[in-house]
Design a protein around this motif. Structure first.
Motif, mmCIF file in Angstrom:
data_model
loop_
_atom_site.group_PDB
_atom_site.id
_atom_site.type_symbol
_atom_site.label_atom_id
_atom_site.label_comp_id
_atom_site.label_asym_id
_atom_site.label_seq_id
_atom_site.Cartn_x
_atom_site.Cartn_y
_atom_site.Cartn_z
ATOM 1 N N PHE A 241 -4.419 -5.249 -5.795
ATOM 2 C CA PHE A 241 -4.615 -3.796 -5.763
ATOM 3 C C PHE A 241 -4.935 -3.338 -4.344
ATOM 4 O O PHE A 241 -4.380 -2.343 -3.856
ATOM 5 N N PHE A 242 -5.832 -4.060 -3.662
ATOM 6 C CA PHE A 242 -6.178 -3.714 -2.288
ATOM 7 C C PHE A 242 -4.938 -3.776 -1.387
ATOM 8 O O PHE A 242 -4.734 -2.914 -0.520
ATOM 9 N N GLN A 243 -4.116 -4.797 -1.554
ATOM 10 C CA GLN A 243 -2.913 -4.941 -0.740
ATOM 11 C C GLN A 243 -1.938 -3.795 -0.977
ATOM 12 O O GLN A 243 -1.289 -3.320 -0.029
ATOM 13 N N ALA A 244 -1.835 -3.342 -2.214
ATOM 14 C CA ALA A 244 -0.939 -2.227 -2.515
ATOM 15 C C ALA A 244 -1.396 -0.963 -1.793
ATOM 16 O O ALA A 244 -0.567 -0.189 -1.280
ATOM 17 N N ARG A 245 -2.702 -0.739 -1.737
ATOM 18 C CA ARG A 245 -3.225 0.432 -1.024
ATOM 19 C C ARG A 245 -3.045 0.259 0.484
ATOM 20 O O ARG A 245 -2.726 1.212 1.198
ATOM 21 N N LEU A 246 -3.268 -0.952 0.989
ATOM 22 C CA LEU A 246 -3.057 -1.203 2.409
ATOM 23 C C LEU A 246 -1.590 -0.997 2.771
ATOM 24 O O LEU A 246 -1.279 -0.453 3.844
ATOM 25 N N ALA A 247 -0.691 -1.399 1.891
ATOM 26 C CA ALA A 247 0.740 -1.213 2.139
ATOM 27 C C ALA A 247 1.064 0.262 2.328
ATOM 28 O O ALA A 247 1.908 0.627 3.167
ATOM 29 N N GLU A 248 0.400 1.136 1.551
ATOM 30 C CA GLU A 248 0.612 2.578 1.698
ATOM 31 C C GLU A 248 0.205 3.050 3.092
ATOM 32 O O GLU A 248 0.840 3.949 3.669
ATOM 33 N N MET A 249 -0.828 2.439 3.631
ATOM 34 C CA MET A 249 -1.293 2.815 4.973
ATOM 35 C C MET A 249 -0.369 2.283 6.064
ATOM 36 O O MET A 249 -0.063 2.984 7.035
ATOM 37 N N ILE A 250 0.078 1.038 5.910
ATOM 38 C CA ILE A 250 0.941 0.430 6.920
ATOM 39 C C ILE A 250 2.263 1.181 7.037
ATOM 40 O O ILE A 250 2.847 1.288 8.126
ATOM 41 N N GLU A 251 2.736 1.734 5.921
ATOM 42 C CA GLU A 251 4.025 2.429 5.918
ATOM 43 C C GLU A 251 4.007 3.722 6.723
ATOM 44 O O GLU A 251 5.070 4.273 7.042
ATOM 45 N N ILE A 252 2.839 4.206 7.072
ATOM 46 C CA ILE A 252 2.735 5.433 7.873
ATOM 47 C C ILE A 252 2.701 5.056 9.352
ATOM 48 O O ILE A 252 1.757 4.416 9.820
ATOM 49 N N PRO A 253 3.732 5.412 10.135
ATOM 50 C CA PRO A 253 3.760 5.072 11.570
ATOM 51 C C PRO A 253 2.821 5.989 12.353
ATOM 52 O O PRO A 253 3.242 6.959 12.985
ATOM 53 N N SER A 254 1.548 5.668 12.324
ATOM 54 C CA SER A 254 0.517 6.559 12.858
ATOM 55 C C SER A 254 0.310 6.380 14.363
ATOM 56 O O SER A 254 -0.810 6.211 14.843
ATOM 57 N N VAL A 255 1.414 6.433 15.099
ATOM 58 C CA VAL A 255 1.391 6.394 16.563
ATOM 59 C C VAL A 255 1.128 7.804 17.075
ATOM 60 O O VAL A 255 1.641 8.781 16.516
ATOM 61 N N LYS A 256 0.347 7.938 18.106
ATOM 62 C CA LYS A 256 0.037 9.269 18.640
ATOM 63 C C LYS A 256 1.323 9.995 19.027
ATOM 64 O O LYS A 256 2.229 9.428 19.626
ATOM 65 N N GLY A 257 1.384 11.277 18.674
ATOM 66 C CA GLY A 257 2.558 12.089 18.971
ATOM 67 C C GLY A 257 2.151 13.456 19.472
ATOM 68 O O GLY A 257 0.959 13.726 19.699
#
Length: 439
Positions: free
Chosen positions: A16-32
């Motif tokens: 379950f934790f990994q599934a939530r972490l996967a949701e976070m990793i999928e967001i390319p949160s590089v400064k823009g």
């Protein structure tokens, strides 16, 4: 709940934790580029939204401040609070060199891969999961517990300036964005530019220097271009800028090939060569070894040539021990600079020091030793963490001894077994700090 029960619970919850972490990793949160309601770009803002949504789904109270920073909270009896502070923004990740999609959590055996899995989404989401487990266990803290999500750590920590201007500081806490054991001191850091101006126009057959240059890491490729149309490419091995000894700086090879050019240009490249090939600064006459926080460290991360003004600029950082003052360091450096150069201070961050005997640090040391069975004597770091920007915070995790040079590179990883251990340490630390008497 004893440690064995906690380990079992964390193990059962890991998918379950990994599934939530996967949701976070999928967001390319590089400064823009700054946008309305997204001062650091749409990626970091989207990551903050997602983290707070996950926190709400876990039954935690959430709040966000000026679209820059947010937190999940378990309310305590007192007005004070303790905190775990991490960041959701990440450095850029080109596909080249990655064996998997950097913005997809990839599992291979005991390893998780993805941009931000270590730095810092995995560890700070782990702290959130630890808080959720505390809430589910019915824990009632004396001090409120906040899991704080920043979005600008990689680019200057302006988010923490905003937070400090509105919110009172925590009475204790940690950022899981450094290493284990607990870090009691962080070296000072100067980010500098050295400009060389060339009077002899015969030196001006240089057209440009290009590469993937960033303060976060040492480049693995650098290209020098000449007005004749000739290009020369030099390759290296990328490494985080605070671990120059673990890679091969492409600028070192470039400088070595050009240092014998005639006149002032050759002299400038010779300085670049000396700086890029010796991270201790000994070749530049600035080496220093502090008894408490170790050796000075220099990292050359970029070079530029301005053809119109016939100038070469070398961009580098120096991380210096707490025993060495900024003034003394700059004096030592100026003494050994070429005559045709000008030193520019771009960023200056003072050293950080906490008494390793303070109760918060001793408690973290005890928890680390209890969970790992390893020596938990507090350590120092060359890293720059949020601990510089929020009072009463120290770096604590996530990298275990022997794990260096993972962040800011291709194929960033975190072991599943280590993540489970990190969540356990965070659970025990949050629980302990939330009941301590800090008077």
């Amino acid at each position: 709940m004893d440690i064995d029960e906690l380990k079992k619970t964390i193990d059962e919850k890991t998918p379950f934790f990994q599934a939530r972490l996967a949701e976070m990793i999928e967001i390319p949160s590089v400064k823009g580029p700054a946008k309305l309601h997204a001062p650091f770009g749409q990626g970091p803002r989207a990551a903050l939204n997602q983290a707070l949504m996950i926190a709400q789904s876990l039954g935690l109270t959430t709040k966000q401040l000026n679209d820059q920073v947010g937190w999940a909270e378990l309310t305590g009896k007192a007005e004070s609070y303790i905190a775990a502070l991490g960041h959701l923004d990440v450095v850029a990740a080109q596909q080249a060199g990655w064996k998997s999609n950097p913005f997809k959590l990839t599992l291979k055996g005991d390893y998780m891969y993805g941009r931000g899995v270590l730095d810092n989404k995995g560890p700070i989401m782990g702290a959130l999961f630890a808080l959720a487990l505390l809430k589910k266990a019915g824990f009632q803290p004396r001090h409120s517990i906040r899991i704080i999500f920043g979005t600008d750590e990689e680019s200057g920590s302006a988010d923490m300036q905003t937070y400090n201007s509105v919110e009172k500081p925590p009475i204790a806490g940690f950022t899981p964005d450094g290493k284990y054991p607990v870090v009691f001191a962080e070296r000072g850091m100067l980010r500098l530019a050295l400009q060389f101006s060339f009077q002899d126009q015969s030196d001006a057959d240089l057209a440009a220097i290009v590469g993937d240059f960033s303060p976060s890491y040492l480049p693995d490729k650098a290209v020098i271009q000449f007005t004749s149309g000739v290009n020369q490419t030099y390759l290296g091995e990328k490494t985080p800028s605070n671990a120059p000894d673990l890679g091969k700086n492409a600028l070192a090879g470039l400088a070595e090939a050009q240092r014998f050019l005639p006149g002032q240009l050759g002299a400038a490249f010779n300085w670049l060569y000396l700086a890029a090939t010796d991270p201790t600064g000994n070749k530049l006459g600035i080496a220093f070894n502090g008894k408490t926080s170790g050796k000075l460290q220099i990292s050359v991360y970029g070079a530029e040539y301005f053809q119109a003004s016939n100038q070469l600029q070398v961009n580098f950082s120096i991380r210096y021990p707490i025993e060495l003052s900024k003034a003394q360091l700059l004096q030592n450096l100026q003494t050994h600079l070429p005559a045709n150069s000008k030193l520019i201070i771009k960023t200056a961050i003072a050293p950080l020091y906490h008494d390793p005997q303070m109760s918060m640090i001793k408690q973290m040391q005890a928890i680390y030793e209890r969970v790992t069975g390893l020596d938990g004597t507090p350590v120092t770091t060359t890293g720059i963490t949020y601990a510089r920007f929020l009072p009463n915070i120290v770096a604590f995790g996530p990298s275990f001894p022997g794990q260096r040079g993972i962040a800011h590179k291709e194929n960033e990883w975190l072991k599943v077994s280590d993540w489970q251990k990190i969540i356990l340490i965070e659970y025990l630390t949050l629980k302990s700090l939330a009941t301590m008497d800090f008077n």
